[in-house]
Design an enzyme around this catalytic site. Structure first.
Site, short mmCIF file in Angstrom:
data_model
loop_
_atom_site.label_atom_id
_atom_site.label_comp_id
_atom_site.label_asym_id
_atom_site.label_seq_id
_atom_site.Cartn_x
_atom_site.Cartn_y
_atom_site.Cartn_z
CE LYS A 102 0.27 -8.80 -11.20
NZ LYS A 102 0.85 -9.24 -9.92
NE ARG A 126 -3.00 -7.74 -8.09
CZ ARG A 126 -2.98 -8.96 -7.54
NH1 ARG A 126 -4.10 -9.53 -7.17
NH2 ARG A 126 -1.84 -9.60 -7.39
CD GLN A 167 -3.01 -1.00 2.24
OE1 GLN A 167 -3.41 0.08 2.62
NE2 GLN A 167 -3.45 -2.15 2.75
C1 R5P Z 1 2.53 -7.41 -7.07
O1 R5P Z 1 2.88 -6.37 -7.60
C2 R5P Z 1 3.45 -8.26 -6.27
O2 R5P Z 1 4.76 -8.18 -6.71
C3 R5P Z 1 3.00 -9.71 -6.27
O3 R5P Z 1 3.02 -10.18 -7.59
C4 R5P Z 1 1.62 -9.84 -5.71
O4 R5P Z 1 1.52 -9.12 -4.51
C5 R5P Z 1 1.28 -11.27 -5.47
O5 R5P Z 1 -0.02 -11.34 -4.96
P1 R5P Z 1 -0.98 -12.54 -5.35
O6 R5P Z 1 -0.30 -13.82 -4.97
O7 R5P Z 1 -2.22 -12.29 -4.52
O8 R5P Z 1 -1.26 -12.43 -6.82
#
Ligand code: R5P
Length: 299
Positions: free
Chosen positions: A191, A193, A95
């Site tokens: 990626k 999200r 965060q």
């Molecule tokens: C994101 O920017 C982080 O580097 C990780 O890829 C992420 O926090 C992994 O979270 P999750 O396992 O929930 O996808």
């Protein structure tokens, strides 16, 4: 130089104990009581000199954070000369900015709370972002990279033409460094999200990886969504074995089972979060950092 004591937070007793042995410093394990309402109470004798508190703030994150601050505050009130906290997994590091309107960069508040507790410096491992580091303005923060340690572990794995893969652009530097250690090449996936639902999607890369062993490297595996989506892509593209490596294996809920089901052969993490996947020990790297900082000699 003032005497050095290592204080083991309840979340990291083994790690603290290893660090204290490497530093040849006294180990203090505070007595912990957790009340039925969830409050922690900690008790330990007054310690003078330099206090090194070791506590990773994995879930329950808020409890572990507050325990860290409670230990620091008690050391400060007892007259410690210096208080350094070793927090390998630093909760709230992700965060580091308001992603959506109305959100807070909570890591900035964590930094201020640690400073208010008497903490002078923080040593962490694979801090999520440079931006998060920059929000520690009133307190020193030092980052240890787990990449040389994870890469060293990978060197003993008999890999077939390895490809080091980041699930997202944020990990580009990480995989490039990792690949250099292995003398191999790296790939950064694209990626996306959904910030409201957390859902992850990853584009198929335009690259032939048939028969190659893929090492997916990330700082954190939390829900497993990023690793699962990346594994599905790598499997579709014909990867041979797929390994998931990270500094911090939170692996919430049934994440580990889902990751295995998606086609990951092995999950390998550091012991920042102690669990069955923590196969890479951080204690030497942390001790080296402390030795440099306090000019001590190793035992
Ligand atoms: C994101 O920017 C982080 O580097 C990780 O890829 C992420 O926090 C992994 O979270 P999750 O396992 O929930 O996808």
């Amino acid at each position: 130089m003032s005497p050095i004591s290592v204080l083991a937070g309840p979340a990291s007793i083994d790690l603290a104990s290893n660090v204290s042995k490497e530093l040849n410093a006294g180990l203090v394990i505070p007595e912990l009581r957790v009340f039925p309402d969830g409050e922690s109470k900690l008790r330990f004798p007054a310690i003078k000199g330099t206090c090194i508190i070791v506590q990773s703030t994995y879930p329950p994150t808020d409890r572990h954070l507050l325990q860290t601050m409670m230990i620091a505050r008690k050391c400060a009130e007892d007259g410690a000369d210096d208080i350094c906290t070793v927090i390998p997994y630093l909760a709230y590091a992700r965060q580091d900015r308001p992603f959506l309107e109305g959100e807070l960069a909570t890591i900035s508040l964590v930094a201020k709370l640690l400073a208010a507790s008497g903490v002078k410096s923080v040593i962490t491992v694979d801090m999520h972002s440079q931006l998060g580091m920059s929000l520690f303005s009133s307190i020193e923060i030092v980052n240890i990279s787990s990449i040389p340690l994870l890469a060293n572990h990978a060197k003993g794995m008999r890999l077939n033409n390895p490809l080091v893969v980041s699930p997202d652009a944020g990990g580009a530097q990480r995989v490039s460094e990792f690949a250099k250690h292995l003398d191999s090449d790296s790939l950064v996936l694209k990626k996306y999200r959904n910030r409201s639902t957390g859902e992850v999607t990853i584009e198929d890369p335009d690259l032939d990886i048939r028969g190659r062993d893929a090492l997916l490297v990330d700082d954190i595996i939390s829900s497993g969504g990023s690793i699962i989506a990346a594994t599905e892509v790598l499997r579709r593209k014909g990867a041979n074995r797929v390994y998931a490596m990270c500094a911090h294996a939170l692996l919430l809920g049934d994440a580990a089972e889902k990751i295995t089901k998606a086609g990951v052969d092995e999950i390998i993490a550091t012991n920042s979060i102690p669990n069955q996947f923590s196969k890479v020990d951080l204690s030497h790297a942390i001790s080296e950092q402390l030795l440099r900082r306090y000019g001590m000699r190793s035992s």
